[in-house]
Design a protein around this motif. Structure first.
Motif, short mmCIF file in Angstrom:
data_model
loop_
_atom_site.label_atom_id
_atom_site.label_comp_id
_atom_site.label_asym_id
_atom_site.label_seq_id
_atom_site.Cartn_x
_atom_site.Cartn_y
_atom_site.Cartn_z
N ASN A 39 54.69 81.92 27.71
CA ASN A 39 55.35 82.64 28.80
C ASN A 39 55.89 81.66 29.82
O ASN A 39 55.16 80.79 30.29
CB ASN A 39 54.35 83.57 29.48
CG ASN A 39 53.97 84.75 28.62
OD1 ASN A 39 54.77 85.21 27.80
ND2 ASN A 39 52.76 85.24 28.78
N PHE A 89 51.06 83.96 38.24
CA PHE A 89 51.25 83.28 36.96
C PHE A 89 50.03 82.37 36.80
O PHE A 89 49.82 81.46 37.61
CB PHE A 89 52.55 82.48 36.96
CG PHE A 89 53.79 83.34 36.88
CD1 PHE A 89 54.34 83.67 35.65
CD2 PHE A 89 54.39 83.83 38.03
CE1 PHE A 89 55.48 84.47 35.57
CE2 PHE A 89 55.53 84.64 37.97
CZ PHE A 89 56.08 84.96 36.73
N ARG A 146 48.41 91.41 39.61
CA ARG A 146 48.87 91.43 38.22
C ARG A 146 48.89 89.96 37.78
O ARG A 146 49.38 89.11 38.50
CB ARG A 146 50.28 92.00 38.14
CG ARG A 146 50.39 93.40 38.72
CD ARG A 146 51.86 93.75 38.98
NE ARG A 146 52.64 93.74 37.76
CZ ARG A 146 53.99 93.84 37.74
NH1 ARG A 146 54.67 93.95 38.88
NH2 ARG A 146 54.65 93.84 36.60
N GLU A 172 59.40 85.36 27.42
CA GLU A 172 58.52 84.97 26.32
C GLU A 172 59.34 84.10 25.38
O GLU A 172 60.24 84.58 24.69
CB GLU A 172 57.98 86.20 25.60
CG GLU A 172 56.85 85.86 24.67
CD GLU A 172 56.40 87.03 23.81
OE1 GLU A 172 56.86 88.16 24.06
OE2 GLU A 172 55.64 86.80 22.87
N VAL A 194 59.51 87.21 33.52
CA VAL A 194 58.78 86.38 32.57
C VAL A 194 59.60 86.36 31.28
O VAL A 194 60.07 87.39 30.80
CB VAL A 194 57.33 86.86 32.33
CG1 VAL A 194 57.27 88.28 31.77
CG2 VAL A 194 56.58 85.89 31.42
N GLY A 213 57.96 81.59 33.57
CA GLY A 213 58.34 82.42 34.70
C GLY A 213 59.68 81.98 35.28
O GLY A 213 60.06 80.81 35.19
N ILE A 239 49.93 87.10 34.91
CA ILE A 239 50.71 86.74 33.73
C ILE A 239 50.03 85.54 33.09
O ILE A 239 49.96 84.45 33.67
CB ILE A 239 52.16 86.35 34.12
CG1 ILE A 239 52.79 87.42 35.04
CG2 ILE A 239 53.00 86.10 32.87
CD1 ILE A 239 52.82 88.82 34.45
N LEU A 259 59.57 91.58 36.19
CA LEU A 259 58.26 92.01 36.67
C LEU A 259 58.35 92.65 38.04
O LEU A 259 57.45 93.36 38.47
CB LEU A 259 57.32 90.80 36.76
CG LEU A 259 57.09 90.02 35.47
CD1 LEU A 259 56.37 88.72 35.78
CD2 LEU A 259 56.28 90.85 34.49
N VAL A 265 50.49 89.19 26.92
CA VAL A 265 51.07 90.13 27.89
C VAL A 265 50.26 90.17 29.19
O VAL A 265 49.12 89.71 29.24
CB VAL A 265 51.16 91.56 27.28
CG1 VAL A 265 52.04 91.56 26.03
CG2 VAL A 265 49.78 92.11 26.97
N GLU A 266 50.89 90.75 30.20
CA GLU A 266 50.29 90.89 31.54
C GLU A 266 48.90 91.53 31.45
O GLU A 266 48.68 92.47 30.69
CB GLU A 266 51.21 91.76 32.39
CG GLU A 266 50.69 92.03 33.77
CD GLU A 266 51.65 92.92 34.58
OE1 GLU A 266 52.88 92.87 34.37
OE2 GLU A 266 51.15 93.68 35.43
#
Ligand SMILES: [Zn+2]
Length: 269
Positions: free
Chosen positions: A21, A165, A200, A13, A11, A23, A202, A5, A207-208
């Motif tokens: 998710n 996050f 942003r 998955e 991240v 981190g 997460i 990121l 998804v973001e």
């Protein structure tokens, strides 16, 4: 799938019994991971991902909330320090943790045996409002913004980069799960999250997303809460659900009915 990121921030998955998710944040002194999956193989995948990007040890494990798909991998990261909200520990320690493991095993019958084998590991360091973790050149701010998906959701923000996050405070791949939630408070909690400028986000699943998405989810909960308040009873509120704008129903899906029940279970009339 592992996605970078930003410099040293990833991240992963984890497909797992429940896709989630996780981190990975790499500083120049140490590493933190955020959430740890449901079963041993989830945690092992995350450890492999850490080893692919750094030789440094994982010093901190952060749980965004107590749910097993975010915390049951904790044990495999020991002796790292597990960090979470005060009530995250309460929901995972001792008999409460065993009850939650039973619940998770019922939720994923195909992986029930693996879930039963998890040594549930509660946070060893807890906080109520906020906490800073320092990884050398990178710092993380952990914030409790209020009740929402559970009573112990926290956000993890990279202080220099406006990357957050958010755990299951926001969900992108499916409607937000309300079964242990607080629909009357979820909207205001998300407004506090939305206020992080240019961030942003997460989510715990999917998804973001951006702050507009957070605002949309906040609005859905605000409208559900308003509908319940105006209706005065669960039955009348359920009848009124059909009158909500399509955008609200699209965000919450079948969770709208659950939200009405939880609203009246968690708000004093
Ligand atoms: Zn959850």
């Amino acid at each position: 799938m592992l996605t970078e990121l930003g410099d040293g921030v990833y991240v992963l998955e984890i497909p797992g019994p429940i896709p989630v998710n996780a981190g990975i944040v790499v500083g120049d002194e140490s590493v933190a991971v955020i959430d740890t999956g449901t079963v041993e193989s989830d945690a092992k995948q995350q450890l492999d991902a850490v080893a692919r990007v750094t030789d440094l040890p994982v010093r901190y494990v952060i749980n965004t909330h107590h749910h097993g798909d975010h915390s049951f991998g904790n044990w495999w990261f020991l002796p790292a320090v597990v960090v979470g909200h005060d009530r995250c520990r309460l929901r995972l320690v001792g008999e409460a943790g065993e009850r939650h493991r039973e619940m998770m095993a019922r939720l994923v019958p195909a992986a029930a045996e693996q879930v039963q084998a998890v040594p549930v590991t509660a946070p060893a360091v807890t906080f109520d409002r906020s906490c800073d973790l320092h990884l050398g050149n990178v710092s993380l701010r952990l914030d409790y913004l209020g009740r929402a998906h559970t009573d112990n959701d926290i956000t993890v923000r990279l202080t220099e980069r406006d990357l957050v996050f958010a755990g299951d405070l926001i969900e992108q791949s499916a409607p937000p799960v309300v079964i242990e939630g607080f629909p009357a408070e979820w909207g205001p909690t998300l407004r506090a999250l939305e206020a992080v400028p240019e961030a942003r986000f997460i989510p715990g699943h999917g998804v973001e997303v951006n702050s507009a998405f957070v605002g949309m989810q906040a609005q859905a909960f605000e409208q559900i809460a308003e509908t319940c308040r105006a209706a005065g009873s669960a039955g009348a509120a359920l009848d009124a659900l059909g009158t909500l704008p399509h955008s609200v129903r699209a965000v919450l899906g079948a969770q709208a009915q659950v939200a009405v029940a939880r609203y009246f279970a968690t708000v004093q009339a």
